[in-house]
Design an enzyme around this catalytic site. Structure first.
Site, PDB file in Angstrom:
ATOM      1  N   SER A 144      17.844  19.279  43.269  1.00 28.74           N
ATOM      2  CA  SER A 144      18.915  18.625  42.517  1.00 28.74           C
ATOM      3  C   SER A 144      20.155  18.530  43.390  1.00 28.74           C
ATOM      4  O   SER A 144      20.425  19.433  44.203  1.00 28.74           O
ATOM      5  CB  SER A 144      19.225  19.461  41.274  1.00 28.74           C
ATOM      6  OG  SER A 144      20.438  19.039  40.700  1.00 28.74           O
ATOM      7  N   TYR A 159      21.680  27.586  37.888  1.00 27.74           N
ATOM      8  CA  TYR A 159      20.908  26.409  38.294  1.00 27.74           C
ATOM      9  C   TYR A 159      21.274  25.996  39.725  1.00 27.74           C
ATOM     10  O   TYR A 159      20.400  25.743  40.547  1.00 27.74           O
ATOM     11  CB  TYR A 159      21.179  25.269  37.315  1.00 27.74           C
ATOM     12  CG  TYR A 159      20.295  24.060  37.517  1.00 27.74           C
ATOM     13  CD1 TYR A 159      18.958  24.068  37.111  1.00 27.74           C
ATOM     14  CD2 TYR A 159      20.783  22.902  38.122  1.00 27.74           C
ATOM     15  CE1 TYR A 159      18.142  22.959  37.296  1.00 27.74           C
ATOM     16  CE2 TYR A 159      19.978  21.786  38.307  1.00 27.74           C
ATOM     17  CZ  TYR A 159      18.662  21.818  37.892  1.00 27.74           C
ATOM     18  OH  TYR A 159      17.847  20.721  38.076  1.00 27.74           O
TER      19      TYR A 159
HETATM   20  N1  LIG Z   1      16.381  15.639  34.369  1.00 32.59           N
HETATM   21  C1  LIG Z   1      17.307  15.665  35.325  1.00 32.59           C
HETATM   22  O1  LIG Z   1      18.386  15.044  35.210  1.00 32.59           O
HETATM   23  C2  LIG Z   1      17.045  16.410  36.607  1.00 32.59           C
HETATM   24  C3  LIG Z   1      17.981  16.268  37.650  1.00 32.59           C
HETATM   25  C4  LIG Z   1      17.752  16.936  38.849  1.00 32.59           C
HETATM   26  C5  LIG Z   1      16.626  17.721  39.003  1.00 32.59           C
HETATM   27  N2  LIG Z   1      15.743  17.858  37.964  1.00 32.59           N
HETATM   28  C6  LIG Z   1      14.573  18.710  38.176  1.00 32.59           C
HETATM   29  O2  LIG Z   1      13.402  18.006  37.846  1.00 32.59           O
HETATM   30  C7  LIG Z   1      12.373  18.911  37.437  1.00 32.59           C
HETATM   31  C8  LIG Z   1      11.740  18.428  36.146  1.00 32.59           C
HETATM   32  O3  LIG Z   1      12.736  18.393  35.162  1.00 32.59           O
HETATM   33  P1  LIG Z   1      12.687  17.505  33.842  1.00 32.59           P
HETATM   34  O4  LIG Z   1      13.976  16.816  33.775  1.00 32.59           O
HETATM   35  O5  LIG Z   1      11.419  16.750  33.755  1.00 32.59           O
HETATM   36  O6  LIG Z   1      12.762  18.682  32.760  1.00 32.59           O
HETATM   37  P2  LIG Z   1      11.903  19.065  31.479  1.00 32.59           P
HETATM   38  O7  LIG Z   1      11.598  17.880  30.687  1.00 32.59           O
HETATM   39  O8  LIG Z   1      12.662  20.191  30.863  1.00 32.59           O
HETATM   40  O9  LIG Z   1      10.545  19.612  32.109  1.00 32.59           O
HETATM   41  C9  LIG Z   1      10.474  20.819  32.806  1.00 32.59           C
HETATM   42  C10 LIG Z   1       9.021  21.232  32.834  1.00 32.59           C
HETATM   43  O10 LIG Z   1       8.914  22.465  33.587  1.00 32.59           O
HETATM   44  C11 LIG Z   1       8.065  23.338  32.851  1.00 32.59           C
HETATM   45  N3  LIG Z   1       8.283  24.742  33.162  1.00 32.59           N
HETATM   46  C12 LIG Z   1       9.406  25.462  33.009  1.00 32.59           C
HETATM   47  N4  LIG Z   1       9.188  26.732  33.349  1.00 32.59           N
HETATM   48  C13 LIG Z   1       7.895  26.820  33.738  1.00 32.59           C
HETATM   49  C14 LIG Z   1       7.072  27.876  34.196  1.00 32.59           C
HETATM   50  N5  LIG Z   1       7.527  29.118  34.321  1.00 32.59           N
HETATM   51  N6  LIG Z   1       5.793  27.606  34.510  1.00 32.59           N
HETATM   52  C15 LIG Z   1       5.296  26.359  34.387  1.00 32.59           C
HETATM   53  N7  LIG Z   1       6.019  25.317  33.930  1.00 32.59           N
HETATM   54  C16 LIG Z   1       7.306  25.559  33.615  1.00 32.59           C
HETATM   55  C17 LIG Z   1       8.393  23.033  31.401  1.00 32.59           C
HETATM   56  O11 LIG Z   1       7.380  23.537  30.564  1.00 32.59           O
HETATM   57  P3  LIG Z   1       7.675  24.293  29.170  1.00 32.59           P
HETATM   58  O12 LIG Z   1       7.621  23.220  28.136  1.00 32.59           O
HETATM   59  O13 LIG Z   1       6.587  25.287  29.042  1.00 32.59           O
HETATM   60  O14 LIG Z   1       9.048  24.913  29.273  1.00 32.59           O
HETATM   61  C18 LIG Z   1       8.447  21.515  31.439  1.00 32.59           C
HETATM   62  O15 LIG Z   1       7.165  20.968  31.327  1.00 32.59           O
HETATM   63  C19 LIG Z   1      13.046  20.279  37.326  1.00 32.59           C
HETATM   64  O16 LIG Z   1      12.769  21.059  38.456  1.00 32.59           O
HETATM   65  C20 LIG Z   1      14.526  19.931  37.281  1.00 32.59           C
HETATM   66  O17 LIG Z   1      15.342  20.983  37.757  1.00 32.59           O
HETATM   67  C21 LIG Z   1      15.925  17.211  36.778  1.00 32.59           C
END
Ligand SMILES: NC(=O)c1ccc[n+]([C@@H]2O[C@H](COP(=O)([O-])OP(=O)(O)OC[C@H]3O[C@@H](n4cnc5c(N)ncnc54)[C@H](OP(=O)(O)O)[C@@H]3O)[C@@H](O)[C@H]2O)c1
Length: 235
Positions: A144, A159
């Protein structure tokens, strides 16, 4: 040894992880969707199977050594190698509008590290030998801009620190793997997912473009870098 390319995406139950899994499967990869909740991750894989995509769901909580060890055995026994690893699973345990470094507890920082940084580290080390068995392996650490030292702002210390440390892992692994396995960090931008919220700037298809780009780099592509939309970012 299987000729088809094998990709593994963590946190594949929803959001960027699920969409990246679908995109890679549509490009012809066999995709292992990894996530928490055995029934849920298998149900998500079923959705893609009904589209005739070659995927499998596998339960794994990346904070648990025993789960990650089972994941390693599953990939080794069924595929014998890994061509693409997308370290996407992540948590954001701080509250928008309320977060401050002065009030964040060490517990929150530690819990965030446990998934975002140590989870990535755990999965990388478990799967590194399988990545080395690929002719052209790619690792994408979904980081990020909030972890970018050169643009570091206030708030969300858990974070931010976890993603800065993930970026350091990218450099360390890229150095140690050398040319055999490419390792890059990418920022997907601010994306409308459960984590990003409805007010985010980007759609999920826009958010995964940079992830898919880094997962499918050519043999002469870069390693050890930080990218958004395929453009190099400062650390
Ligand atoms: N969305 C944004 O604006 C953004 C920006 C920059 C970076 N990111 C990064 O992109 C990645 C994906 O994010 P997203 O936006 O798609 O978020 P999201 O919809 O919250 O998805 C996160 C996923 O990670 C899983 N997860 C969390 N802890 C875990 C664990 N211990 N073991 C296995 N799975 C786990 C969650 O599963 P559960 O349902 O079990 O919790 C969920 O499926 C993350 O690394 C995030 O930091 C996102």
């Amino acid at each position: 040894m299987i000729n088809k390319k094998i990709a593994l995406v963590t946190g594949a139950k929803r959001g960027l992880g699920f969409a990246t899994s679908e995109a890679l499967a549509e490009m012809g990869y066999t995709v292992i969707l990894v996530g928490r909740g055995k029934k849920e991750i298998e149900a998500q894989a079923e959705i893609l199977k009904t589209k005739k995509l070659d995927v499998v769901g596998f339960y794994c909580d990346i904070t648990k050594d025993s789960d990650v060890s089972k994941l390693k055995s599953f990939v080794a026994e069924n595929f014998g190698k890994l061509d693409v690893l997308v370290n996407n699973a992540g948590v954001f345990n701080e509250v928008m509008g309320e977060s401050s470094v002065f009030t964040t507890t060490a517990v929150v920082v530690k819990e965030t590290f446990e998934t975002n940084t140590l989870g990535t580290f755990r999965v990388m080390n478990a799967l590194s030998d399988l990545l080395k068995k690929s002719n052209e392996a790619q690792v994408v650490n979904v980081s990020s801009g909030m972890g970018q030292l050169s643009e570091m702002n206030g708030a969300f210390p858990g974070y931010r620190l976890s993603k800065t440390a993930m970026n350091a892992l990218t450099k360390i692994y890229a150095e140690e793997f050398g040319d055999t396995v490419k390792v890059n960090s990418i920022c997907p931008g601010w994306v409308k997912t459960e984590m990003g919220g409805a007010g985010a700037e980007r759609t999920i298809p826009e958010g995964i473009k940079g992830i898919v780009w880094a997962a499918t780099l050519p043999a002469n592509g870069p390693t050890g870098g930080f990218y958004r939309d395929g453009e190099r970012l400062d650390w």
